[in-house]
Design an enzyme around this catalytic site. Structure first.
Site, PDB file in Angstrom:
ATOM      1  N   THR A 149     -13.340  19.775 -19.185  1.00 56.61           N
ATOM      2  CA  THR A 149     -14.619  19.119 -18.941  1.00 56.61           C
ATOM      3  C   THR A 149     -15.374  19.753 -17.778  1.00 56.61           C
ATOM      4  O   THR A 149     -16.581  19.627 -17.676  1.00 56.61           O
ATOM      5  CB  THR A 149     -14.409  17.629 -18.638  1.00 56.61           C
ATOM      6  OG1 THR A 149     -13.478  17.500 -17.544  1.00 56.61           O
ATOM      7  CG2 THR A 149     -13.851  16.898 -19.841  1.00 56.61           C
ATOM      8  N   SER A 189     -12.826  21.963  -8.125  1.00 52.95           N
ATOM      9  CA  SER A 189     -13.228  20.634  -7.665  1.00 52.95           C
ATOM     10  C   SER A 189     -12.277  20.076  -6.616  1.00 52.95           C
ATOM     11  O   SER A 189     -12.129  20.631  -5.539  1.00 52.95           O
ATOM     12  CB  SER A 189     -13.357  19.693  -8.863  1.00 52.95           C
ATOM     13  OG  SER A 189     -13.877  18.441  -8.468  1.00 52.95           O
ATOM     14  N   HIS A 190     -11.586  18.997  -6.945  1.00 52.24           N
ATOM     15  CA  HIS A 190     -10.730  18.291  -5.993  1.00 52.24           C
ATOM     16  C   HIS A 190      -9.286  18.805  -6.011  1.00 52.24           C
ATOM     17  O   HIS A 190      -8.452  18.272  -5.286  1.00 52.24           O
ATOM     18  CB  HIS A 190     -10.742  16.797  -6.306  1.00 52.24           C
ATOM     19  CG  HIS A 190     -10.424  16.495  -7.745  1.00 52.24           C
ATOM     20  ND1 HIS A 190     -11.320  16.742  -8.752  1.00 52.24           N
ATOM     21  CD2 HIS A 190      -9.322  15.990  -8.329  1.00 52.24           C
ATOM     22  CE1 HIS A 190     -10.771  16.394  -9.907  1.00 52.24           C
ATOM     23  NE2 HIS A 190      -9.564  15.937  -9.682  1.00 52.24           N
ATOM     24  N   ASP A 201     -15.541  15.879  -1.880  1.00 51.82           N
ATOM     25  CA  ASP A 201     -14.432  16.673  -2.412  1.00 51.82           C
ATOM     26  C   ASP A 201     -14.680  18.160  -2.253  1.00 51.82           C
ATOM     27  O   ASP A 201     -15.597  18.593  -1.572  1.00 51.82           O
ATOM     28  CB  ASP A 201     -14.176  16.310  -3.875  1.00 51.82           C
ATOM     29  CG  ASP A 201     -15.270  16.819  -4.802  1.00 51.82           C
ATOM     30  OD1 ASP A 201     -16.425  16.939  -4.354  1.00 51.82           O
ATOM     31  OD2 ASP A 201     -14.969  17.096  -5.978  1.00 51.82           O
ATOM     32  N   ASP A 233     -15.877  20.671  -4.081  1.00 52.07           N
ATOM     33  CA  ASP A 233     -17.147  21.313  -4.406  1.00 52.07           C
ATOM     34  C   ASP A 233     -18.355  20.436  -4.113  1.00 52.07           C
ATOM     35  O   ASP A 233     -19.476  20.785  -4.450  1.00 52.07           O
ATOM     36  CB  ASP A 233     -17.167  21.767  -5.868  1.00 52.07           C
ATOM     37  CG  ASP A 233     -17.101  20.609  -6.856  1.00 52.07           C
ATOM     38  OD1 ASP A 233     -16.496  19.576  -6.530  1.00 52.07           O
ATOM     39  OD2 ASP A 233     -17.649  20.741  -7.963  1.00 52.07           O
ATOM     40  N   ASP A 266     -19.309  17.308  -5.107  1.00 45.94           N
ATOM     41  CA  ASP A 266     -19.987  16.426  -6.056  1.00 45.94           C
ATOM     42  C   ASP A 266     -19.402  15.006  -6.110  1.00 45.94           C
ATOM     43  O   ASP A 266     -19.956  14.147  -6.786  1.00 45.94           O
ATOM     44  CB  ASP A 266     -20.022  17.042  -7.461  1.00 45.94           C
ATOM     45  CG  ASP A 266     -18.641  17.281  -8.062  1.00 45.94           C
ATOM     46  OD1 ASP A 266     -17.638  17.014  -7.374  1.00 45.94           O
ATOM     47  OD2 ASP A 266     -18.574  17.753  -9.216  1.00 45.94           O
ATOM     48  N   ARG A 267     -18.318  14.760  -5.396  1.00 46.13           N
ATOM     49  CA  ARG A 267     -17.738  13.418  -5.369  1.00 46.13           C
ATOM     50  C   ARG A 267     -17.864  12.832  -3.967  1.00 46.13           C
ATOM     51  O   ARG A 267     -17.988  13.554  -2.985  1.00 46.13           O
ATOM     52  CB  ARG A 267     -16.264  13.453  -5.783  1.00 46.13           C
ATOM     53  CG  ARG A 267     -16.042  13.990  -7.178  1.00 46.13           C
ATOM     54  CD  ARG A 267     -14.562  14.011  -7.521  1.00 46.13           C
ATOM     55  NE  ARG A 267     -14.343  14.699  -8.773  1.00 46.13           N
ATOM     56  CZ  ARG A 267     -13.557  14.255  -9.750  1.00 46.13           C
ATOM     57  NH1 ARG A 267     -12.909  13.119  -9.609  1.00 46.13           N
ATOM     58  NH2 ARG A 267     -13.405  14.946 -10.869  1.00 46.13           N
ATOM     59  N   THR A 306     -16.403  10.246 -20.476  1.00 42.64           N
ATOM     60  CA  THR A 306     -16.253  10.902 -19.176  1.00 42.64           C
ATOM     61  C   THR A 306     -16.746  12.342 -19.268  1.00 42.64           C
ATOM     62  O   THR A 306     -16.454  13.048 -20.225  1.00 42.64           O
ATOM     63  CB  THR A 306     -14.777  10.866 -18.740  1.00 42.64           C
ATOM     64  OG1 THR A 306     -14.378   9.501 -18.572  1.00 42.64           O
ATOM     65  CG2 THR A 306     -14.579  11.617 -17.442  1.00 42.64           C
ATOM     66  N   LYS A 347     -23.312  15.285 -10.454  1.00 43.62           N
ATOM     67  CA  LYS A 347     -23.063  14.264  -9.462  1.00 43.62           C
ATOM     68  C   LYS A 347     -23.222  14.886  -8.083  1.00 43.62           C
ATOM     69  O   LYS A 347     -23.076  16.091  -7.927  1.00 43.62           O
ATOM     70  CB  LYS A 347     -21.679  13.635  -9.637  1.00 43.62           C
ATOM     71  CG  LYS A 347     -20.522  14.587  -9.883  1.00 43.62           C
ATOM     72  CD  LYS A 347     -19.262  13.790 -10.189  1.00 43.62           C
ATOM     73  CE  LYS A 347     -18.084  14.688 -10.546  1.00 43.62           C
ATOM     74  NZ  LYS A 347     -18.114  15.140 -11.944  1.00 43.62           N
TER      75      LYS A 347
END
Length: 552
Positions: free
Chosen positions: A27, A122-123, A286, A288, A290-291, A353, A385
């Protein structure tokens, strides 16, 4: 700004002994271990497939950057030389290669690029023993659809060679203009455009007035990409004291940490706010950017509740003062925002999602705000996000309301009721065990209706399917839902964001009206549902785990 003389490169065709068969993007792009991406030709194979699939490469402009993790600079050099070989006209690169995902989305849209390549997992942890990732965003600034990632995967499976130019590495530590053959490389400060956008959306003077008063805050950048952005916004522009931004220098291994803004991995920040008295507001982003996680003094804001609060208070933000077109949430996210949307008289959409599903609704003007339970919220200002945007949104609300985060939450629940909500993650479960558990539970769904779970009758059970209201596309198999007669529900999904084994996610939700008990610990309020789904799905027996890895 500096300018270099063009260097005549040499184009090279590199043959592959055999195609790679494991480069199926998830995703959020292709995520693998750093060691896998360092294998000969692995990165180049995937990038070749991207350039063969992406529309407009010949003569187009591409945005490029990442979260600074190990492998970031090497990948930038490879992508620049391959982009030149495939006929790109220009690549815009952020200084140091540091570019958050929301900042990349904004740049793609502002510069009318054909898309962007974001180097991030990401995370996920970073470093030589961590993870790396390559994500492609489209011309609207959002994640590319499944049709694109499927085409890239098909290309990788039959790829025989890739094309690259041999040329000196471009220096990217300071802004400048360079060239690789006929392709221009523009190195820019990756923070400037994003900060300018935030200043258009929010009233910085009003927020600064709050922060410069008696309002100590702590922001944890987790040694990830948002450090430079947060330092500029909170300390330089809004007047927060030096040191308000913690762990603000991006590191290749995120300082040995796990850049996931939740109570488990951002535990130092959580301890400051939940157990200390020195700060009134805390937030983290996070890897990158976006969270986001939002904390008040002795108050953790569940991400599902955060989306609902932003929606209910959107009128205090200049960019949204004229009203919202609609809102959307991912299916596993609690229905807290649904209740707010109903009172506001606006549409509320439930999607699978993945941010790309919000992108269609945003592009069509059907929604203004959107979010998901995995600490992601955003709006129509970009197509991703946006962690810092969410933090500024909360600060704008606090600047107007002049009360604590805990008071905002208490007033919200008193008005709309409370959706007790929790997510239990079982990480790194052997794939066979995880799929066995999931497949068994899916097979049980038709026979569950009318049976009892947590002392309540099961009123519905299915595997979530979504029909996009914009393009009519159908997305199936998005998570197992068990609905109880009182509106409570349990959702079980397998996550596609990890690189080791599989992650089982269990989502639990129970609604209590405004007249009910609004002050319980969620784990206590949901205790009967937790034990009920654990028994039904045989989680402990099948995973060998007696407790979740992460609880949020």
């Amino acid at each position: 700004m500096t300018t270099s003389a063009p260097v005549e490169p040499t184009q090279r065709q590199v043959r592959l002994d055999t195609p790679f068969t494991d480069q199926k993007p998830g995703t959020s792009g292709l995520r693998k271990s750093s060691q896998q991406f360092e294998a000969p030709h692995y990165l180049e194979s995937f990038v070749e497939a991207v350039f063969r699939t992406l529309t407009g490469v010949q003569g187009g402009t591409l945005v490029l950057g990442g979260d600074g993790r190990y492998g970031n600079r090497r990948a930038i050099d490879v992508i620049l030389r391959m982009g030149a070989a495939h006929g790109l006209s220009k690549v815009i690169v952020a200084t140091g290669g540091i570019l958050s995902t929301p900042a990349a989305s904004n740049l793609i849209r502002k510069r009318q690029a054909i898309g962007g390549i974001i180097l991030s997992a990401s995370h996920n942890p970073g470093g030589p023993d961590g993870d790396f990732g390559v994500k492609v965003n489209g011309a609207n600034g959002g994640p590319t659809p499944a049709s694109f990632t499927d085409a890239v995967f098909e290309c990788t499976k039959t790829l025989e060679q890739y094309t690259i130019l041999e040329a000196p590495a471009i220096p990217i530590d300071a802004p400048g203009s360079f060239s690789i053959g006929a392709m221009q490389v523009e190195v820019i400060d990756g923070v400037d455009d994003f900060v300018a956008l935030m200043q258009q959306l929010f009233d910085f003077d009003r927020i600064a007035d709050l922060i410069r008063g008696d309002f100590p805050l702590a922001f944890d950048a987790m040694h990830a990409v948002t450090g430079p952005y947060a330092s500029r916004v909170f300390e330089s522009l809004l007047g927060a004291p030096a040191g308000s931004v913690r762990n603000g220098v991006p590191l290749e291994d995120f300082g040995g940490g796990h850049p996931d803004p939740n109570l488990t991995y951002a535990h130092e920040l959580a301890d400051l706010l939940l157990n200390g008295d020195a700060h009134r507001f805390g937030a983290a982003c996070d890897g990158d950017g976006d969270r986001n996680m939002i904390l008040g003094h002795q108050c953790f804001v569940n991400p599902s509740d955060s989306l609902a609060v932003l929606t209910a208070n959107a009128s205090v933000v200049p960019a949204y003062a004229s009203g919202l077109a609609g809102v959307a949430r991912s299916m596993p996210t609690s229905a807290a925002v649904d209740v707010v949307a109903k009172e506001l008289g606006i549409d509320c959409f439930e999607t699978p999602t993945g941010w790309k599903f919000f992108g269609n609704l945003l592009d069509a003007g059907r929604i203004t705000l959107c979010g998901e339970e995995s600490f992601g919220t955003g709006s129509n200002h970009i197509r991703e996000k946006d962690g810092l945007w969410a933090v500024l949104f909360w600060l704008q609300i606090l600047a107007e309301r002049r009360c604590s985060v805990a008071e905002i939450m208490a007033e919200h629940w008193k008005r709309f009721g409370r959706h007790y909500y929790s997510r239990h993650d079982y990480e790194a479960v052997p794939s066979d065990a995880a799929h066995g558990l999931y497949d068994r539970l899916e097979g049980m769904l038709p026979g569950l209706i009318g049976q009892s779970l947590a002392g309540r009758s099961i009123s519905g059970a299915d595997n979530f399917s979504y029909t996009d209201p914009v393009d009519g596309s159908v997305t199936k198999g998005q998570g197992l839902r068990i609905q109880l007669e009182d509106g409570s529900r349990v959702v079980v999904r397998l996550s596609g964001t990890g690189t080791k084994g599989a992650t089982i996610r269990v989502y639990l939700e129970s609604y209590v009206p405004s007249t009910g008990d609004l002050n319980q610990d969620p784990q206590i309020a949901l205790a009967d549902m937790i034990s009920g789904i654990n028994a039904l799905a045989e989680i402990q027996e099948r995973t060998g785990m007696d407790r979740p890895t992460v609880i949020t």
